[in-house]
Design an enzyme around this catalytic site. Structure first.
Site, short mmCIF file in Angstrom:
data_model
loop_
_atom_site.label_atom_id
_atom_site.label_comp_id
_atom_site.label_asym_id
_atom_site.label_seq_id
_atom_site.Cartn_x
_atom_site.Cartn_y
_atom_site.Cartn_z
N ASN A 183 0.87 -1.17 0.00
CA ASN A 183 0.00 0.00 0.00
C ASN A 183 0.91 1.22 0.00
OD1 ASN A 183 -1.78 2.05 0.52
ND2 ASN A 183 -2.70 1.11 2.34
N LYS B 188 3.17 0.81 3.21
CA LYS B 188 2.79 -0.19 4.21
C LYS B 188 2.79 -1.54 3.50
CE LYS B 188 -0.40 2.81 6.62
NZ LYS B 188 -1.76 3.19 6.42
N ARG C 43 -2.58 -2.06 -3.46
CA ARG C 43 -3.77 -1.23 -3.28
C ARG C 43 -3.64 -0.07 -4.26
NH1 ARG C 43 -4.88 3.42 0.93
NH2 ARG C 43 -7.06 3.76 0.45
N HIS D 242 -12.50 3.36 -0.15
CA HIS D 242 -12.55 2.35 0.93
C HIS D 242 -13.30 1.09 0.47
CE1 HIS D 242 -12.42 5.79 4.13
NE2 HIS D 242 -11.21 5.34 3.91
N HIS E 107 -17.52 2.77 7.79
CA HIS E 107 -16.06 2.68 7.92
C HIS E 107 -15.57 4.00 8.51
CE1 HIS E 107 -11.88 1.59 6.47
NE2 HIS E 107 -11.77 2.89 6.71
N LEU E 108 -15.26 3.98 9.80
CA LEU E 108 -14.91 5.21 10.49
C LEU E 108 -13.45 5.18 10.94
CD1 LEU E 108 -18.14 5.36 12.73
CD2 LEU E 108 -17.83 6.24 10.41
N ARG F 53 -11.04 15.99 7.15
CA ARG F 53 -11.82 16.41 5.97
C ARG F 53 -13.22 16.83 6.39
NH1 ARG F 53 -10.55 11.06 3.21
NH2 ARG F 53 -8.33 11.25 2.78
N MET G 92 -10.25 10.63 17.85
CA MET G 92 -11.52 10.49 18.57
C MET G 92 -11.32 10.19 20.05
SD MET G 92 -14.70 10.87 18.40
CE MET G 92 -15.31 10.96 16.72
N ARG G 93 -10.22 9.49 20.39
CA ARG G 93 -9.95 9.22 21.82
C ARG G 93 -9.82 10.51 22.60
NH1 ARG G 93 -5.49 5.02 19.98
NH2 ARG G 93 -5.44 6.62 18.40
N GLY H 40 -10.78 2.34 12.85
CA GLY H 40 -10.33 2.81 14.16
C GLY H 40 -11.42 3.31 15.09
N VAL H 41 -12.24 4.25 14.62
CA VAL H 41 -13.31 4.79 15.45
C VAL H 41 -14.45 3.78 15.59
CG1 VAL H 41 -15.03 6.65 15.66
CG2 VAL H 41 -12.73 7.17 14.82
N GLY H 42 -14.86 3.20 14.48
CA GLY H 42 -15.98 2.26 14.49
C GLY H 42 -15.72 1.05 15.37
N GLU I 289 -8.23 -4.85 5.28
CA GLU I 289 -8.07 -4.55 3.86
C GLU I 289 -6.92 -5.36 3.25
OE1 GLU I 289 -8.40 -0.39 5.26
OE2 GLU I 289 -9.03 0.02 3.20
P1 ADP Z 1 -6.81 5.22 8.92
O1 ADP Z 1 -6.51 3.81 8.48
O2 ADP Z 1 -7.91 5.88 8.16
O3 ADP Z 1 -5.61 6.09 9.12
P2 ADP Z 1 -7.78 3.98 11.38
O4 ADP Z 1 -8.84 3.08 10.87
O5 ADP Z 1 -6.55 3.38 11.93
O6 ADP Z 1 -7.43 5.13 10.36
O7 ADP Z 1 -8.45 4.90 12.50
C1 ADP Z 1 -7.71 5.90 13.13
C2 ADP Z 1 -8.57 6.63 14.12
O8 ADP Z 1 -9.19 5.70 15.01
C3 ADP Z 1 -7.77 7.54 15.03
O9 ADP Z 1 -7.70 8.82 14.48
C4 ADP Z 1 -8.57 7.55 16.30
O10 ADP Z 1 -9.38 8.70 16.29
C5 ADP Z 1 -9.48 6.36 16.22
N1 ADP Z 1 -9.31 5.46 17.37
C6 ADP Z 1 -8.41 4.47 17.52
N2 ADP Z 1 -8.56 3.88 18.73
C7 ADP Z 1 -9.60 4.49 19.35
C8 ADP Z 1 -10.26 4.35 20.61
N3 ADP Z 1 -9.88 3.45 21.49
N4 ADP Z 1 -11.30 5.17 20.87
C9 ADP Z 1 -11.68 6.11 19.98
N5 ADP Z 1 -11.12 6.28 18.79
C10 ADP Z 1 -10.09 5.50 18.46
#
Ligand code: ADP
Length: 401
Positions: free
Chosen positions: A11, A18, A93, A182, A210-211, A243, A285-286, A332-334, A386
């Site tokens: 990727n 990656k 990718r 995505h 997909h968040l 964004r 989001m954390r 990550g968020v989802g 992915e």
């Molecule tokens: P990408 O692949 O689009 O860079 P990811 O799918 O790895 O992103 O998601 C990254 C995001 O996930 C981070 O910006 C963070 O906000 C969120 N994230 C990761 N762990 C947590 C958590 N424990 N609680 C809330 N949000 C989280």
């Protein structure tokens, strides 16, 4: 004879690469890693062999070619060099496949030319993907290189959902339409959700959310994508890390004519300084949840705006699908942010959407339901993968061939 059962997934981003080496017999990751800050003075390579500690190298990687050569050396050190007869393919990718690439494709000169022709609609992504392909090909010219496109899963979106309501001659001239991104994740997660339900993907309608840092939603009817929130570029749709997602296109004219911002400045604003970051100064989001819980008003606004947009897409895709069997949260968020999942689904009992607070608070890396048993709409957390999806698609293609 040694059987070729391994796929190297690459990727390549604008300043990073990656990679994962996956054995398709059992899906085992033999190695994973990342080269970042390519082209900068101090780059970094982190290589993690299966079951062993990571190795890190801090050095200059002037270009993608030097980065990929370093990756090949790391792999060779573990006995998985690119010359290995066990390697069946490299899966790349590729972000933009336009309308033409509806499925994974073995890369020929002609395919590469077409990916190059798509650079104007994906100026940030396709050039890096092309470099990755060229370098991988030069390192192992006899090996099948397979492109797996982020847009492919969305090529089934019907014209009435894919077209913008603008003059069609102008749109066609400049290839302006909604492509969506995505796709590999939406495809993997919608199938994995069907599996979790014990059903065939053809039998279920799923809304996939997909968040990640980038974020998108899709409506998948019987395994086929019928709508998705990203458009010509990954800027449309949900509120994301940096964004803006949807906005009145008039904002752009206003910022240019009245605000005096150049087009490049507005591009940078909407892609890199907006979304959660623009609303509250943080895009993680954390951190936003932590600040919100401590009473920070800006963080609360960012959280609420993020969730509000998500709910609008959830409701919209409910109407697009007519019947929803499952909602899947991923990335990550989802996968990790229970408060986002709770807020996005709150008060939707009338639609059959209920989330059990106890199930929602469970921390796990497995696919799982967070809705009560027998709920009309299953709500699930389904970790995306992915790389595995790219490896599977590439492997299936070279085996067929
Ligand atoms: P990408 O692949 O689009 O860079 P990811 O799918 O790895 O992103 O998601 C990254 C995001 O996930 C981070 O910006 C963070 O906000 C969120 N994230 C990761 N762990 C947590 C958590 N424990 N609680 C809330 N949000 C989280």
């Amino acid at each position: 004879m040694t059987e070729a059962t391994r796929v190297l997934v690459l990727n390549a981003g604008s300043s990073s690469v990656k990679y994962q080496l996956i054995d398709m017999v059992d899906g085992e990751r033999l190695a994973a890693g990342l080269v970042e800050k390519i082209g900068e003075r101090t780059g970094r390579l982190v290589h993690t062999p299966h079951g062993a500690p990571s190795r890190e190298a801090v050095q200059t990687f002037p270009d993608h070619s030097s980065a990929l050569k370093a990756v090949a050396e790391e792999l060779a050190e573990d006995g998985h060099g690119l010359d290995s007869p066990e390697l069946a393919a490299v899966g790349h990718r590729v972000v933009h496949g336009g309308k033409r690439f509806t499925a994974p494709t073995v890369i020929t000169e002609e395919v590469l030319t077409e990916i190059r022709r798509l650079v104007p609609v994906a100026p940030l992504h396709n050039p890096a993907n092309i470099t990755g392909i060229e370098v991988a090909r030069s390192l192992r010219p006899d090996l099948p290189q397979v492109a797996v496109f982020d847009t492919a899963f969305h090529t089934t979106v019907p014209e009435h959902a894919a077209r913008y309501a603008i003059d069609q001659k102008t749109a066609d001239q400049h290839r302006v339409r909604r492509y969506g991104f995505h796709g590999t994740s939406h495809q993997y997660v919608s199938r994995a959700t069907a599996r979790l339900l014990g059903k065939d993907p053809a039998e279920v309608n799923v809304i996939v959310l997909h968040l990640g840092n980038g974020a998108s939603a899709s409506a998948v009817a019987g395994g086929v994508c019928v709508d998705t929130s990203m458009g010509l570029t990954p800027l449309e749709g949900l509120v994301m890390g940096t964004r803006s997602g949807d906005l009145d296109p008039g904002v752009i004219f206003h910022l240019h004519r009245v605000g005096g911002l150049s087009i490049d400045e507005i591009d940078d604003l909407l892609n890199r300084r907006s979304g959660l970051l623009g609303l509250c100064g943080d895009n993680d989001m954390r951190e936003i949840i932590r600040r919100k819980e401590a009473g920070d008003q800006d963080a609360a606004l960012a959280f609420d705006a993020y969730v509000h947009r998500l709910r609008k897409y959830l409701g919209g895709y409910y109407a697009v699908l007519g019947r929803v069997d499952a909602i899947a949260f991923t990335a990550g968020v989802g996968e990790n942010a229970a408060p986002v999942r709770a807020a996005a689904t709150a008060g939707l009992e009338e639609l059959g959407i209920v989330v059990d607070p106890e199930l929602n608070s469970v921390r796990s890396s497995s696919a799982r339901f967070i809705s009560p048993e027998h709920a009309r709409v299953a709500v699930a957390v389904v970790p995306t993968d992915e790389e595995l999806e790219i490896a599977q698609q590439a492997f299936a293609l070279v085996r067929e061939g």
